[in-house]
Design an enzyme around this catalytic site. Structure first.
Site, PDB file in Angstrom:
ATOM      1  N   GLY A 129     -14.761 -28.030  74.495  1.00  0.00           N
ATOM      2  CA  GLY A 129     -14.288 -29.154  73.666  1.00  0.00           C
ATOM      3  C   GLY A 129     -13.773 -28.639  72.325  1.00  0.00           C
ATOM      4  O   GLY A 129     -12.702 -29.036  71.855  1.00  0.00           O
ATOM      5  N   HIS A 130     -14.537 -27.713  71.716  1.00  0.00           N
ATOM      6  CA  HIS A 130     -14.077 -27.126  70.452  1.00  0.00           C
ATOM      7  C   HIS A 130     -12.839 -26.263  70.694  1.00  0.00           C
ATOM      8  O   HIS A 130     -11.923 -26.228  69.864  1.00  0.00           O
ATOM      9  CB  HIS A 130     -15.176 -26.250  69.835  1.00  0.00           C
ATOM     10  CG  HIS A 130     -16.422 -27.000  69.479  1.00  0.00           C
ATOM     11  ND1 HIS A 130     -17.587 -26.888  70.195  1.00  0.00           N
ATOM     12  CD2 HIS A 130     -16.674 -27.865  68.478  1.00  0.00           C
ATOM     13  CE1 HIS A 130     -18.513 -27.655  69.634  1.00  0.00           C
ATOM     14  NE2 HIS A 130     -17.990 -28.257  68.612  1.00  0.00           N
TER      15      HIS A 130
END
Ligand code: PAF
Length: 278
Positions: free
Chosen positions: A33-34
């Site tokens: 996600g990051h």
């Protein structure tokens, strides 16, 4: 990639770097996600800065601050791969030195949903985000839609306080079975992990009904709850919300841009997720 530990060094690096500058604020334990946030920032900026700071001010006294996953080596590996330029890794004393006592009150939004369950959480988020944006003065800052209430609140914060940074919201990244990727997923045991995609299935139930023309918000809440209640490993449901995406006001009738969000507990782990209907 430069790693900076002090406010002074970080501020200088950001002042002197090629523009535009994109900032990705994180609490570390970085995952795909990051990775998505950094890749988006990489595409849209000449310089990409990432902050890694587990912000004690956004954790309640009974919450998992000390258990929060930390893996600086792994984080730096991911950031090198994604070609970040500046990584800010301040200590707590650097961010909150003795005498620090100025806080950002994020208003009514901060008392709803996550804020109702986690008093003070958004005061901590609003304060640290304001500090990070003031320190680095980025052109854009990148946040994941996974924390739906946070992105609404941070967008209002940047607008209301003239922070001079565009807030960019990046779609939630999911595992193949639909579970939203989160640093806290590592706390799920294997049975809980198998059960966890029920959260996304429940949100999809609301989406499916909405696509067929259903506009009764209370009916959508009931249906989402019914799907969640079929999973015995869900110990409790903190909330099921069908709210206006801009104000987070609970709706009677679904219209405009709507945030459907849920928070549940599987054992000691809290999962939050959301979808937008628009
Ligand atoms: O979403 C997070 O990881 C945090 O809430 C943030 C925005 C980095 C502030 O500490």
């Amino acid at each position: 990639m430069r790693i900076l530990e002090t406010n002074q060094d970080m501020a200088r690096a950001c002042r002197e770097c090629p523009r535009p500058l994109g900032l990705v604020p994180t609490m570390g334990a970085l995952h795909e996600g990051h990775g998505m946030l950094v890749r988006r920032a990489r595409k849209e900026n000449k310089t990409v800065a990432v902050s890694i700071f587990v912000n004690p001010a956004q954790f309640g006294p009974q919450e998992d601050l000390h258990k929060y996953p930390r893996d600086l080596e792994g984080d730096l590996r991911l950031l090198r791969r994604e070609e970040a330029d500046l990584v800010f890794v301040p200590t707590v004393a650097e961010m909150y030195p003795p005498g620090f006592d100025t806080w950002v009150d994020a208003g009514a939004l901060a008392g709803l949903l996550e804020g109702a369950i986690r008093p003070g959480h958004f005061r901590g988020v609003a304060t640290v985000v304001t500090k990070l944006l003031n320190l680095t003065r980025p052109d854009q800052a990148y946040f994941g839609q996974k924390d739906g209430q946070q992105v609404t609140l941070v967008s209002h914060l940047a607008r209301d306080l003239y922070l001079g940074t565009d807030i960019i919201v990046v779609p939630t990244v999911r595992e193949p079975d639909g579970l939203a990727i989160s640093s806290r997923n590592v706390f799920l045991n294997s049975a809980q992990r198998r059960a966890a995609p029920v959260v996304y299935r429940a949100l999809n139930r609301a989406q499916g009904l909405w696509q067929k023309g259903e506009r009764d918000a209370e009916l959508l809440r009931r249906e989402v709850r019914a799907v969640l209640e079929c999973e015995p490993l869900i110990d409790s449901i903190d909330y099921v919300s069908v709210a206006a995406a801009e104000s987070l006001e609970e709706l009677k009738t679904v219209k405009g841009r709507v945030l459907v969000s849920v928070a549940v507990r599987l054992g000691a782990t809290r999962l939050i997720d959301n979808i937008i209907l628009e």
